[in-house]
Scaffold this motif. Structure first.
Motif, PDB file in Angstrom:
ATOM      1  N   LEU A  37      55.511  31.036  19.346  1.00  0.00           N
ATOM      2  CA  LEU A  37      54.249  31.757  19.525  1.00  0.00           C
ATOM      3  C   LEU A  37      54.446  33.230  19.215  1.00  0.00           C
ATOM      4  N   THR A  38      53.457  33.838  18.557  1.00  0.00           N
ATOM      5  CA  THR A  38      53.505  35.270  18.299  1.00  0.00           C
ATOM      6  C   THR A  38      52.195  35.902  18.748  1.00  0.00           C
ATOM      7  N   GLU A  39      52.224  37.177  19.051  1.00  0.00           N
ATOM      8  CA  GLU A  39      51.022  37.921  19.432  1.00  0.00           C
ATOM      9  C   GLU A  39      50.860  39.097  18.496  1.00  0.00           C
ATOM     10  N   VAL A  40      49.663  39.252  17.946  1.00  0.00           N
ATOM     11  CA  VAL A  40      49.397  40.333  16.998  1.00  0.00           C
ATOM     12  C   VAL A  40      48.463  41.351  17.642  1.00  0.00           C
ATOM     13  N   PRO A  41      48.395  42.564  17.086  1.00  0.00           N
ATOM     14  CA  PRO A  41      47.552  43.610  17.689  1.00  0.00           C
ATOM     15  C   PRO A  41      46.069  43.233  17.711  1.00  0.00           C
ATOM     16  N   ASP A  42      45.373  43.687  18.748  1.00  0.00           N
ATOM     17  CA  ASP A  42      43.931  43.458  18.848  1.00  0.00           C
ATOM     18  C   ASP A  42      43.215  44.128  17.682  1.00  0.00           C
ATOM     19  N   GLY A  43      42.185  43.470  17.176  1.00  0.00           N
ATOM     20  CA  GLY A  43      41.397  44.024  16.081  1.00  0.00           C
ATOM     21  C   GLY A  43      41.898  43.654  14.702  1.00  0.00           C
ATOM     22  N   ILE A  44      42.934  42.823  14.622  1.00  0.00           N
ATOM     23  CA  ILE A  44      43.537  42.560  13.315  1.00  0.00           C
ATOM     24  C   ILE A  44      42.654  41.698  12.422  1.00  0.00           C
ATOM     25  N   ALA A  45      41.860  40.787  12.983  1.00  0.00           N
ATOM     26  CA  ALA A  45      40.975  39.953  12.157  1.00  0.00           C
ATOM     27  C   ALA A  45      39.943  40.833  11.441  1.00  0.00           C
ATOM     28  N   HIS A  46      39.376  41.791  12.159  1.00  0.00           N
ATOM     29  CA  HIS A  46      38.410  42.728  11.577  1.00  0.00           C
ATOM     30  C   HIS A  46      39.094  43.639  10.565  1.00  0.00           C
ATOM     31  N   PHE A  47      40.297  44.087  10.878  1.00  0.00           N
ATOM     32  CA  PHE A  47      41.061  44.944   9.970  1.00  0.00           C
ATOM     33  C   PHE A  47      41.336  44.193   8.664  1.00  0.00           C
ATOM     34  N   LEU A  48      41.715  42.934   8.787  1.00  0.00           N
ATOM     35  CA  LEU A  48      41.997  42.099   7.626  1.00  0.00           C
ATOM     36  C   LEU A  48      40.746  41.933   6.760  1.00  0.00           C
ATOM     37  N   GLU A  49      39.603  41.752   7.397  1.00  0.00           N
ATOM     38  CA  GLU A  49      38.339  41.647   6.647  1.00  0.00           C
ATOM     39  C   GLU A  49      38.125  42.888   5.784  1.00  0.00           C
ATOM     40  N   HIS A  50      38.346  44.071   6.355  1.00  0.00           N
ATOM     41  CA  HIS A  50      38.183  45.320   5.601  1.00  0.00           C
ATOM     42  C   HIS A  50      39.115  45.358   4.395  1.00  0.00           C
ATOM     43  N   LYS A  51      40.374  44.987   4.620  1.00  0.00           N
ATOM     44  CA  LYS A  51      41.383  45.133   3.564  1.00  0.00           C
ATOM     45  C   LYS A  51      41.249  44.107   2.448  1.00  0.00           C
ATOM     46  N   MET A  52      40.544  43.000   2.704  1.00  0.00           N
ATOM     47  CA  MET A  52      40.421  41.968   1.677  1.00  0.00           C
ATOM     48  C   MET A  52      39.686  42.472   0.431  1.00  0.00           C
ATOM     49  N   PHE A  53      38.831  43.472   0.573  1.00  0.00           N
ATOM     50  CA  PHE A  53      38.044  43.953  -0.561  1.00  0.00           C
ATOM     51  C   PHE A  53      38.825  44.908  -1.465  1.00  0.00           C
ATOM     52  N   GLU A  54      39.955  45.389  -0.982  1.00  0.00           N
ATOM     53  CA  GLU A  54      40.735  46.344  -1.762  1.00  0.00           C
ATOM     54  C   GLU A  54      41.866  45.618  -2.475  1.00  0.00           C
ATOM     55  N   LYS A  55      41.868  45.684  -3.806  1.00  0.00           N
ATOM     56  CA  LYS A  55      42.881  45.024  -4.616  1.00  0.00           C
ATOM     57  C   LYS A  55      43.678  46.060  -5.408  1.00  0.00           C
ATOM     58  N   PHE A  96      47.971  43.616   0.203  1.00  0.00           N
ATOM     59  CA  PHE A  96      48.126  44.645   1.232  1.00  0.00           C
ATOM     60  C   PHE A  96      49.414  45.429   0.974  1.00  0.00           C
ATOM     61  N   THR A  97      49.344  46.736   1.160  1.00  0.00           N
ATOM     62  CA  THR A  97      50.546  47.568   1.169  1.00  0.00           C
ATOM     63  C   THR A  97      50.489  48.433   2.414  1.00  0.00           C
ATOM     64  N   GLN A  98      51.627  48.895   2.864  1.00  0.00           N
ATOM     65  CA  GLN A  98      51.633  49.712   4.064  1.00  0.00           C
ATOM     66  C   GLN A  98      50.862  51.009   3.850  1.00  0.00           C
ATOM     67  N   GLU A  99      50.889  51.510   2.620  1.00  0.00           N
ATOM     68  CA  GLU A  99      50.166  52.752   2.323  1.00  0.00           C
ATOM     69  C   GLU A  99      48.658  52.565   2.489  1.00  0.00           C
ATOM     70  N   THR A 100      48.108  51.463   1.943  1.00  0.00           N
ATOM     71  CA  THR A 100      46.665  51.239   2.069  1.00  0.00           C
ATOM     72  C   THR A 100      46.282  50.865   3.494  1.00  0.00           C
ATOM     73  N   VAL A 101      47.201  50.226   4.214  1.00  0.00           N
ATOM     74  CA  VAL A 101      46.956  49.890   5.614  1.00  0.00           C
ATOM     75  C   VAL A 101      46.820  51.164   6.447  1.00  0.00           C
ATOM     76  N   GLU A 102      47.725  52.097   6.237  1.00  0.00           N
ATOM     77  CA  GLU A 102      47.680  53.353   6.997  1.00  0.00           C
ATOM     78  C   GLU A 102      46.395  54.123   6.706  1.00  0.00           C
ATOM     79  N   LYS A 103      45.955  54.084   5.462  1.00  0.00           N
ATOM     80  CA  LYS A 103      44.720  54.770   5.079  1.00  0.00           C
ATOM     81  C   LYS A 103      43.516  54.183   5.813  1.00  0.00           C
ATOM     82  N   GLU A 104      43.518  52.862   5.984  1.00  0.00           N
ATOM     83  CA  GLU A 104      42.379  52.185   6.601  1.00  0.00           C
ATOM     84  C   GLU A 104      42.277  52.474   8.098  1.00  0.00           C
ATOM     85  N   LYS A 105      43.391  52.801   8.729  1.00  0.00           N
ATOM     86  CA  LYS A 105      43.382  53.011  10.177  1.00  0.00           C
ATOM     87  C   LYS A 105      42.438  54.136  10.591  1.00  0.00           C
ATOM     88  N   GLY A 106      42.385  55.181   9.799  1.00  0.00           N
ATOM     89  CA  GLY A 106      41.485  56.283  10.126  1.00  0.00           C
ATOM     90  C   GLY A 106      40.028  55.881  10.002  1.00  0.00           C
TER      91      GLY A 106
END
Length: 432
Positions: free
Chosen positions: A58-76, A127-137
């Motif tokens: 079993l693993t636990e991921v941060p809260d809000g990740i499903a919504h975060f993933l939805e946002h990032k799916m549009f960026e290629k 996904f890249t860590q750079e684009t992930v960090e940008k989305e956090k703001g």
């Protein structure tokens, strides 16, 4: 491809489960120029504890990740998918709920090309860590916007009372602190687990030739390689009525106090899809009888100044939870809450619960439902939210017709329990 006729609705559904597990539903609508495509995964904000695909722990991921993933799916890597849809004459959107994430487009032309775009972008994560960090703001600003919304806070206030240990009480977008922990690896982990075609469904509604559309979708999916489908193991905390926070409050810069009553569903629900949809509809009719615009209860509370036009109620039933809430603005929120609770707890004796009133409300509900089927937006948005096994949105006419007064009385005893209730208040802050 299976063909399902609904003669009462004058509608025909075409369905097929593809070799990769994707469930496809087509609803051609004669006389419409627009076409909607809705691609949904059975994955939402509450799914934060699970066994990742290919793993055993079993693993636990941060809260809000499903919504975060939805946002990032549009960026290629080669650009923004919104721009691609725009160039093809389509509008696109997406939304995340407690249990689902959906991606959609609507267009009056180039439907085949837009359908290919919808399938391809959702099934090719980048996904890249750079684009992930940008989305956090960006998402952090969205979270703060909802934290400043009094109605949103009232809703989550009562959910937090009813489900203090369950991830349901956490904002769908997470918190600023939780999304700060999200990595590109986390996104891929969730994507690979929950975005398998066998955990998804595709609805196309509007102008189309069903044979041509199904052939296009089949060909698109057959050209892709997916791992073997495996059952997804999710984990949720076990709660009972002793966990419920009976009352709490919050201060915010609002002009008037607010009050809300919640009821947590604690009894086992029907396992048959059609019966579950009947249960949900029976509760909705019960609440309309007790608190609807034509009820004596709402009129009396309004005349006494306990409620105003902001008063409302809703019933939510989904996998893992069901609950109802009732409330709004009130200059005397404690009295309003006490009255709502009294109406609920004496529902079996209520003069509103009659066969005549039920018959009238069933006719109104059926009329609104049939009228709503003229809206492609309604069908697209409601279909994925109203799937209970084999029962769907298109079974609602039969469901409504089948409900009798005895069904309404049964759900009173099954659902309305004092030990499953909670109150939440919002008061104007002193420095407002």
């Amino acid at each position: 491809m299976e063909k399902i006729d609904y003669p009462v609705l004058d509608e025909t559904l075409y369905t097929e489960t593809l070799a990769n597990g994707l469930r496809v539903t087509l609803l051609p609508k004669a006389g419409f120029n627009k076409t909607y495509g809705l691609f949904t995964t059975n994955y939402g904000s509450i799914d934060n504890q699970f066994v990742p695909i290919g793993e055993s722990e079993l693993t636990e991921v941060p809260d809000g990740i499903a919504h975060f993933l939805e946002h990032k799916m549009f960026e290629k890597e080669d650009g923004d998918v919104f721009q691609t849809f725009g160039k093809q004459g389509a509008s696109a959107n997406a939304f995340t709920s407690f249990t689902r994430t959906s991606y959609l487009f609507s267009s009056t032309g180039q439907v085949a090309k837009n359908m290919e775009t919808l399938l391809d972008f959702v099934q090719s994560p980048y996904f890249t860590q750079e684009t992930v960090e940008k989305e956090k703001g960006i998402i952090g600003q969205e979270i703060q916007m909802y934290q400043d919304d009094a109605s949103w806070r009232l809703f989550f206030g009562i959910i937090s009372n009813l489900y203090p240990n369950h991830p349901l009480h956490i904002d769908i977008a997470g918190t600023v602190e939780s999304i700060a922990e999200i990595t590109a690896e986390d996104l891929y982990l969730c994507y690979n687990t929950f975005y398998h075609p066998s955990n998804m469904n595709l609805l196309v509604v509007g102008k189309m030739d069903p044979e041509e559309m199904m052939a296009l979708i089949r060909h698109n999916q057959e050209s892709k390689v997916f791992p073997e489908a495996v059952p997804i193991e999710r984990r949720f905390p076990v709660e009972d009525t002793t966990d419920i926070i009976k009352e709490s409050q919050l201060q915010m810069p609002v002009s008037r106090p607010k009050g809300i009553v919640g009821i947590k569903g604690t009894s086992a629900l029907p396992t048959d899809g059609f019966e579950l949809l009947r249960y949900k509809t029976s509760v909705s009719l019960l609440l309309e009888l007790l608190f609807g615009d034509t009820s004596a209860n709402q009129l009396a509370m309004y005349d006494e100044g306990l409620i105003d036009d902001s008063f409302g109620y809703e019933f939510n039933l989904d996998r893992e939870f069901y609950f109802a809430d009732f409330g709004g603005d009130s200059s005397r929120p404690e009295e309003m809450v006490a009255r709502v609770r009294e109406i609920l707890l004496t529902a079996q004796e209520s003069p509103e619960i009659t066969a005549a009133n039920l018959t009238l409300l069933k006719k109104q509900m059926l009329g609104k439902y049939l009228q709503s089927l003229n809206s492609l937006e309604y069908i697209a948005n409601q279909f994925s939210q109203m799937q209970f096994g084999e029962a769907t949105l298109f079974d609602m006419a039969e469901v409504i017709e089948s409900i009798e007064l005895a069904d309404v009385r049964r759900v009173i005893d099954h659902f309305i329990k004092e030990e499953a209730m909670s109150n939440f208040y919002m008061y104007p802050s002193e420095d407002k």
